[in-house]
Design a protein around this motif. Sequence first.
Motif, PDB file in Angstrom:
ATOM      1  N   ARG A   1       1.621   9.047   1.595  1.00  0.00           N
ATOM      2  CA  ARG A   1       0.782   7.837   2.042  1.00  0.00           C
ATOM      3  C   ARG A   1       0.607   6.856   0.870  1.00  0.00           C
ATOM      4  NH1 ARG A   1      -2.199   7.930   6.646  1.00  0.00           N
ATOM      5  NH2 ARG A   1      -4.095   6.706   5.933  1.00  0.00           N
ATOM      6  N   PRO A   2       0.712   5.518   1.618  1.00  0.00           N
ATOM      7  CA  PRO A   2       0.824   4.550   0.548  1.00  0.00           C
ATOM      8  C   PRO A   2      -0.792   4.322  -0.220  1.00  0.00           C
ATOM      9  CG  PRO A   2       0.447   3.501   2.491  1.00  0.00           C
ATOM     10  CD  PRO A   2       0.582   4.886   2.741  1.00  0.00           C
ATOM     11  N   GLN A   3      -0.545   3.642  -1.316  1.00  0.00           N
ATOM     12  CA  GLN A   3      -1.826   3.391  -1.884  1.00  0.00           C
ATOM     13  C   GLN A   3      -2.140   1.818  -1.503  1.00  0.00           C
ATOM     14  OE1 GLN A   3      -3.826   5.341  -3.921  1.00  0.00           O
ATOM     15  NE2 GLN A   3      -2.630   6.757  -3.106  1.00  0.00           N
ATOM     16  N   PHE A   4      -3.364   1.543  -1.099  1.00  0.00           N
ATOM     17  CA  PHE A   4      -3.742   0.040  -0.669  1.00  0.00           C
ATOM     18  C   PHE A   4      -4.349  -0.566  -1.973  1.00  0.00           C
ATOM     19  CE2 PHE A   4      -3.814   2.577   3.218  1.00  0.00           C
ATOM     20  CZ  PHE A   4      -2.574   1.930   3.773  1.00  0.00           C
ATOM     21  N   ARG A   5      -4.047  -2.068  -1.790  1.00  0.00           N
ATOM     22  CA  ARG A   5      -4.921  -2.859  -2.850  1.00  0.00           C
ATOM     23  C   ARG A   5      -6.017  -3.554  -2.130  1.00  0.00           C
ATOM     24  NH1 ARG A   5      -0.118  -6.087  -5.920  1.00  0.00           N
ATOM     25  NH2 ARG A   5       0.498  -6.492  -3.572  1.00  0.00           N
TER      26      ARG A   5
ATOM     27  N   LYS B   1      -9.654  -0.484   6.913  1.00  0.00           N
ATOM     28  CA  LYS B   1      -8.875  -1.103   7.977  1.00  0.00           C
ATOM     29  C   LYS B   1      -7.304  -1.025   7.940  1.00  0.00           C
ATOM     30  CE  LYS B   1      -8.646  -5.303  10.929  1.00  0.00           C
ATOM     31  NZ  LYS B   1      -9.090  -4.684  12.210  1.00  0.00           N
ATOM     32  N   LEU B   2      -7.067  -0.863   6.902  1.00  0.00           N
ATOM     33  CA  LEU B   2      -5.622  -0.569   6.504  1.00  0.00           C
ATOM     34  C   LEU B   2      -5.326   0.851   6.773  1.00  0.00           C
ATOM     35  CD1 LEU B   2      -4.984  -2.760   3.212  1.00  0.00           C
ATOM     36  CD2 LEU B   2      -4.296  -3.428   5.303  1.00  0.00           C
ATOM     37  N   ARG B   3      -6.216   1.705   6.374  1.00  0.00           N
ATOM     38  CA  ARG B   3      -6.089   3.142   6.583  1.00  0.00           C
ATOM     39  C   ARG B   3      -5.985   3.338   8.207  1.00  0.00           C
ATOM     40  NH1 ARG B   3     -10.249   4.693   1.893  1.00  0.00           N
ATOM     41  NH2 ARG B   3      -8.819   4.732  -0.024  1.00  0.00           N
ATOM     42  N   MET B   4      -6.739   2.653   8.805  1.00  0.00           N
ATOM     43  CA  MET B   4      -6.990   2.900  10.143  1.00  0.00           C
ATOM     44  C   MET B   4      -5.513   2.561  10.933  1.00  0.00           C
ATOM     45  SD  MET B   4     -11.020   2.031  10.901  1.00  0.00           S
ATOM     46  CE  MET B   4     -10.601   2.088  12.749  1.00  0.00           C
TER      47      MET B   4
ATOM     48  N   LEU C   1      -0.041  -3.355   0.160  1.00  0.00           N
ATOM     49  CA  LEU C   1       0.586  -2.113  -0.393  1.00  0.00           C
ATOM     50  C   LEU C   1       0.683  -2.282  -1.732  1.00  0.00           C
ATOM     51  CD1 LEU C   1       2.840  -1.402   2.599  1.00  0.00           C
ATOM     52  CD2 LEU C   1       0.724  -0.276   2.132  1.00  0.00           C
ATOM     53  N   GLU C   2       0.536  -1.218  -2.603  1.00  0.00           N
ATOM     54  CA  GLU C   2       0.707  -1.160  -3.937  1.00  0.00           C
ATOM     55  C   GLU C   2       2.507  -1.176  -4.207  1.00  0.00           C
ATOM     56  OE1 GLU C   2      -0.760  -1.367  -6.484  1.00  0.00           O
ATOM     57  OE2 GLU C   2      -3.123  -0.931  -6.124  1.00  0.00           O
ATOM     58  N   ASP C   3       3.145  -0.746  -3.141  1.00  0.00           N
ATOM     59  CA  ASP C   3       4.666  -0.786  -3.398  1.00  0.00           C
ATOM     60  C   ASP C   3       5.328  -1.839  -2.493  1.00  0.00           C
ATOM     61  OD1 ASP C   3       4.015   0.423  -0.935  1.00  0.00           O
ATOM     62  OD2 ASP C   3       5.362   2.212  -1.379  1.00  0.00           O
ATOM     63  N   ALA C   4       4.764  -2.934  -2.392  1.00  0.00           N
ATOM     64  CA  ALA C   4       5.164  -4.091  -1.375  1.00  0.00           C
ATOM     65  C   ALA C   4       6.467  -4.592  -1.854  1.00  0.00           C
ATOM     66  CB  ALA C   4       4.222  -5.199  -1.369  1.00  0.00           C
ATOM     67  N   GLU C   5       6.588  -4.500  -3.159  1.00  0.00           N
ATOM     68  CA  GLU C   5       7.847  -4.943  -3.752  1.00  0.00           C
ATOM     69  C   GLU C   5       9.024  -4.170  -3.348  1.00  0.00           C
ATOM     70  OE1 GLU C   5       8.416  -8.268  -5.244  1.00  0.00           O
ATOM     71  OE2 GLU C   5       6.660  -8.498  -4.329  1.00  0.00           O
ATOM     72  N   ASP C   6       8.901  -2.856  -3.104  1.00  0.00           N
ATOM     73  CA  ASP C   6       9.852  -1.816  -2.749  1.00  0.00           C
ATOM     74  C   ASP C   6      10.278  -1.982  -1.393  1.00  0.00           C
ATOM     75  OD1 ASP C   6      10.046  -1.244  -5.488  1.00  0.00           O
ATOM     76  OD2 ASP C   6       8.419   0.021  -5.554  1.00  0.00           O
TER      77      ASP C   6
END
Length: 274
Positions: A154-158, A177-180, A230-235
């Motif tokens: 699961r991603p990490q959110f900022r 809200k992102l998690r939901m 998303l923490e990994d948005a650039e990927d």
Amino acid sequence: MKGKREFTESEIARLRELIGERAQAPKGKQTQIRNKMRRIGFYGQDDWGIHDCQLEDLDGLIRSGQITVTGATAPRPTGVATQPGGREQKANEVAQTDEGADELDCPDPDFKSIDSLRRNGFSGFVSVAALRQDLTQIPDIRGVYMVVRQIGSRPQFRATGSGGHYKGTDPNVPIEKLRMNWVEETCVLYIGKAGDEHSHATLRSRLRQYLQFGAGKPIGHKGGRYIWQLEDAEDLLFCWKPLPSGYPPKEETALLAAFKCQYEGRLPFANLKL
């Protein structure tokens, strides 16, 4: 938390049905039913420590306030014919029924894998970071596109993403809200289009706007903005399907409907409306 804490009345009703079905199902089918519950956003063991969830367990979570039930009941999709015995089947247009994707002949593509998307005409699969360096690999014609993340953890959110403040509006939303909104077991985070009867946008021009917005510029591309938290948005990967003689809005609508069919009526993570 893997799932969500807020459910609609229709989602709770569906969970009750699935819990009842699971109690009567053979062990081999229990996993399928559990996966349907997860698609709705309910992770009994992971989030609540409940093994072999029963109706009283669900009721207890609701009574204690750990799960909130919203008053708005999701409408039942149209275009579904009921057959003898209560089983529903897809009618003339793609629709999502409460029976879930496993009970329907959902149209392609299968949104779980990049290989399936390739088989359905999508190409590219280039990272955000790489596209920032070179946009020329994106076709300069109209079409549809997707934002893709390899299935994994699961991603990490900022709390504060990199999205631009178009007309002074903060694009960020609370992490809860992102998690939901997160949808499990799919690689597709967003489905979009480029070009229609009112716009001469191409895949290249539209994705340029998307990337500029994600780089903090006040560009009018709030659609799909959740990915920038998303923490990994650039990927993340962008892929596209050129439609030189097709109609992108129709293709986009069909793809979103197919996604809803496969994921219990839910849209991709960053699509906020059909």
